[in-house]
Scaffold this active site. Structure first.
Site, PDB file in Angstrom:
ATOM      1  N   CYS A 259       0.912  -1.222  -0.011  1.00 22.96           N
ATOM      2  CA  CYS A 259      -0.053   0.007  -0.087  1.00 22.96           C
ATOM      3  C   CYS A 259       0.837   1.292  -0.099  1.00 22.96           C
ATOM      4  O   CYS A 259       1.728   1.670   1.083  1.00 22.96           O
ATOM      5  CB  CYS A 259      -0.994   0.007   1.159  1.00 22.96           C
ATOM      6  N   GLY A 260       0.681   1.897  -0.856  1.00 19.34           N
ATOM      7  CA  GLY A 260       1.416   3.264  -1.095  1.00 19.34           C
ATOM      8  C   GLY A 260       1.297   4.374   0.319  1.00 19.34           C
ATOM      9  O   GLY A 260       2.418   5.136   0.492  1.00 19.34           O
ATOM     10  N   HIS A 261       0.231   4.165   0.663  1.00 18.35           N
ATOM     11  CA  HIS A 261      -0.460   5.353   1.697  1.00 18.35           C
ATOM     12  C   HIS A 261       0.335   4.893   3.068  1.00 18.35           C
ATOM     13  O   HIS A 261       0.920   5.608   3.798  1.00 18.35           O
ATOM     14  CB  HIS A 261      -1.886   5.326   1.978  1.00 18.35           C
ATOM     15  N   CYS A 262       0.522   3.364   3.202  1.00 20.35           N
ATOM     16  CA  CYS A 262       1.044   2.789   4.299  1.00 20.35           C
ATOM     17  C   CYS A 262       2.584   3.157   3.983  1.00 20.35           C
ATOM     18  O   CYS A 262       3.259   3.466   5.086  1.00 20.35           O
ATOM     19  CB  CYS A 262       0.789   1.274   4.335  1.00 20.35           C
TER      20      CYS A 262
END
Length: 511
Positions: free
Chosen positions: A51-54
Site C-alpha cells: 500500500c502506497g499510503h502505508c
C-alpha cells in the site's frame, strides 16, 4: 514446584519479547493480547506491505514512536501486517489500509479510530490528548518555551484565574481539537515573557506571522473557529502528509496553484499567490501542488491539466458536489488571483466542465464514444434508449467490464432504438450527471422527460439485456451495493473489494 516456577519464568520471558522495527512494535495474532497487557496506551496500524499510503506513513509513524519513547511516555506504537494477520484484521473490522486504532487499558472491544493527520507531530499530539489533560498547566517560563517550541502550532491560554469561566471555556475548546497541543497558565512571568497583559489566547506558529492573538468573546465555538482559521499556513503545499489537514479542515473552498518547483519563476509566482491569499484568510484555502511530482499526476488529470500547461490556477469547492472553476487568464499576478477569487465569492463564475473533442469516429463502433460536447445530444435523444458506462481508464473494475460492454454493444448495434455508449469521466464532465465512482452505469430512456435511471444490478450480459428489454424496470437493482471505485495502486494484489473502497475514499479526498 520448580517445574511450575520455571515454566512461569519462561512464559514471562517469552511474553516480554515483542519484536520492534524502528521503535514500532511488530504484532501478530500470538503476541497481540500480550502487547495490550503490557501497554496501557497502544496505537496500532493495520497495513499492507504494497500500500502506497502505508509506505508514505511509515517514516512519520516511526518518528512518532521514537519521540514518545525518548520522552519516556507509556504510549507505544505498533503495527500489524493485515495481509498476513487476517484474523486480527477481521476482528477489528479492517476495511482498508492503513487503518489505525487506539487501544486504552487493554480494552480490545472498544478501540478508537485514529482520524487525525499523518505527520509525526499530529500523531503525537493526538495521542497525548487521548491520554492526558486537554491542556498542560504551565507554571514555569522554561516549560512554556519548551511547549511553544514542541510543534508547528501551539495554543496557549493566559488566564489569571484558572478556575474562572473563560479558562474553563478554553479547556473545552482544547478538548475539541486533537491535532494541536494546548497549554494554560496563570504565571505572571510567562505573561511577561510573551508580552501578554490581559487574559487571552495566543496561537504560536512556526510560519507566516509567527503568532495570532484572539481578541473576541471567549466562547468554545469562537475559539475553535479562531484556531482552525489560523493553524494552517496562508499557502500550504499539497502532499501525502498535509492532505488530511487540507481536506479535514473547515474551509471547503480551495484555490490551487499547479506549478513545478524547479521552475525559475517558482518563487515569484508563489509570492504573488501568497500575497493574494492574505485577502481571503478564513474563507478560501490556498494550496500549491508541485506539477512534476509523479504522485500528483492524477490530481492534474482530474483538473484536465498537463504538466506542460503549468503554472496554472484552479478553484474547487468540496461541498456535497465537487465543482471546479477556471480563470479567464492563466497569468498569475496578485490582481488576477484576487479577481478570480472575488468573482467566485460574488457568484459570478460558471463551473468549468471538462470535455475532450468529439472523435471523428465516435459512432462508428458498436459502443458509441461520448464526450462532454456531445453527451446532451446523444443521451437525451427523445427517440432512443441510451445506456451509458461512465468509466476511468485506470479502473480495474472498468477493465473487467469492458468485454461484456462490448458484447452488449455488438448485440444492439443494428437496433435503431437502443444506443450503448461509454464516457471517460476523468476527462469529461457534464452538469446533469455527477459521477462519484467507477464504473457508474446509467440509463436514459426515450422520451421528453429527461429521466435518468441508475443501474445497480449484476454486471453480466444477461442482466444488462434483461434491463434494456424491460425499459429499465427489471434487473437494475442488486441485493448488495455494487458501486465501487478502485485505486490503481495494488489493484492486482488486493483480494478484498472493500479495500478498493478505502483506497477510493482517499483518492476522492485528494481530489
Amino acid at each position: 514446584m520448580w517445574p511450575v516456577r520455571l515454566l512461569a519464568l519462561v512464559a514471562l520471558a517469552l511474553a516480554a519479547d515483542i519484536p520492534e522495527e524502528d521503535d514500532v512494535l511488530v504484532l501478530k495474532k500470538d503476541n497481540f493480547e500480550e502487547a495490550l497487557r503490557q501497554h496501557r496506551h497502544l496505537l496500532v496500524e493495520f497495513y499492507a506491505p504494497w500500500c502506497g499510503h502505508c509506505k508514505a506513513l511509515a517514516p512519520e509513524y516511526s518518528k512518532a514512536a521514537a519521540k514518545l519513547k525518548e520522552e519516556g511516555s507509556e504510549i507505544r506504537l505498533a503495527k500489524v501486517d493485515a495481509t498476513e494477520e487476517s484474523d486480527l484484521a477481521q476482528m477489528f473490522s479492517v476495511r482498508g489500509y492503513p487503518t489505525i486504532k487506539f487501544f486504552k487499558n487493554g480494552d480490545k472491544n472498544n478501540p478508537k479510530d485514529y482520524a487525525a493527520g499523518r505527520q509525526h507531530e499530529d500523531i503525537v499530539n493526538w495521542l497525548k490528548k487521548r491520554t492526558g489533560p486537554a491542556a498542560d498547566t504551565i507554571t514555569e517560563a522554561d516549560a512554556a518555551e519548551k511547549l511553544v517550541d514542541s510543534s508547528e502550532v501551539v495554543v496557549m491560554g493566559f488566564f489569571k484565574d484558572l478556575e474562572g469561566n473563560d479558562a474553563k471555556t478554553f479547556l473545552q475548546a482544547a478538548e475539541a481539537i486533537d491535532e494541536v497541543p494546548f497549554g494554560i497558565t496563570s504565571a505572571a512571568d510567562i505573561f511577561t515573557k510573551y508580552d501578554v497583559k490581559e487574559d487571552g489566547v495566543v496561537l504560536f506558529k512556526k510560519f507566516d506571522e509567527g503568532r495570532n492573538v484572539y481578541d473576541g468573546e471567549i466562547t468554545k465555538d469562537n475559539l475553535v473557529e479562531f484556531i482552525k482559521n489560523n493553524q494552517l499556513p496562508l499557502v500550504i503545499e499539497f502532499t501525502e502528509q498535509s492532505a488530511p489537514k487540507i481536506f479535514g479542515g473547515e474551509i471547503k473552498t480551495h484555490m490551487l496553484l499547479f506549478i513545478p518547483k524547479s521552475s525559475p519563476t517558482f518563487e515569484d509566482k508563489l509570492s504573488n499567490f501568497k500575497t493574494a491569499a492574505g485577502s481571503f484568510k478564513g474563507n478560501v484555502l490556498f494550496i500549491y501542488i508541485d506539477s512534476e511530482v509523479e504522485d500528483n499526476q492524477r490530481v492534474l488529470e482530474f483538473f484536465g491539466l498537463k504538466k506542460e500547461e503549468c503554472p496554472a490556477i484552479r478553484l474547487i469547492t468540496l461541498e456535497e458536489e465537487m465543482t471546479k472553476y477556471k480563470p479567464e487568464t492563466e497569468d498569475i499576478t496578485v490582481e488576477n488571483v484576487k479577481s478570480f477569487c472575488n468573482q467566485f465569492l460574488e457568484g459570478k463564475l460558471k463551473p468549468h466542465l471538462m470535455s475532450q473533442d468529439i472523435p471523428e469516429d465516435w459512432d462508428k463502433l458498436p459502443v458509441k464514444v461520448l464526450v462532454g460536447k456531445n453527451f446532451e445530444e446523444v443521451a437525451f435523444d427523445e427517440t432512443k434508449d441510451v445506456f451509458v458506462e461512465f468509466y476511468a481508464p485506470w479502473c480495474g473494475h472498468c477493465k473487467q467490464l469492458a468485454p461484456i460492454w462490448e458484447s452488449l454493444g455488438e448485440k444492439y448495434k443494428d437496433n435503431e432504438k437502443i444506443v450503448i455508449a461509454k464516457m471517460d469521466s476523468t476527462a469529461n464532465e457534464i452538469e446533469t450527471v455527477k459521477i462519484h465512482s467507477f464504473p457508474t452505469l446509467k440509463f436514459f430512456p426515450a422520451g421528453s422527460e429527461r429521466k435518468v435511471i441508475d443501474f445497480n444490478g449484476e454486471r453480466t450480459l444477461e442482466s444488462f439485456i434483461k434491463f434494456l428489454e424491460s425499459g429499465g424496470t427489471e434487473g437494475g437493482t442488486a441485493e448488495e451495493d455494487l458501486e465501487d471505485l478502485e485505486d490503481e495502486e495494488g489493484e492486482d494484489e488486493e483480494t478484498d473489494e472493500e479495500t478498493d473502497d478505502e483506497e477510493a475514499d482517499h483518492l476522492k479526498d485528494e481530489l
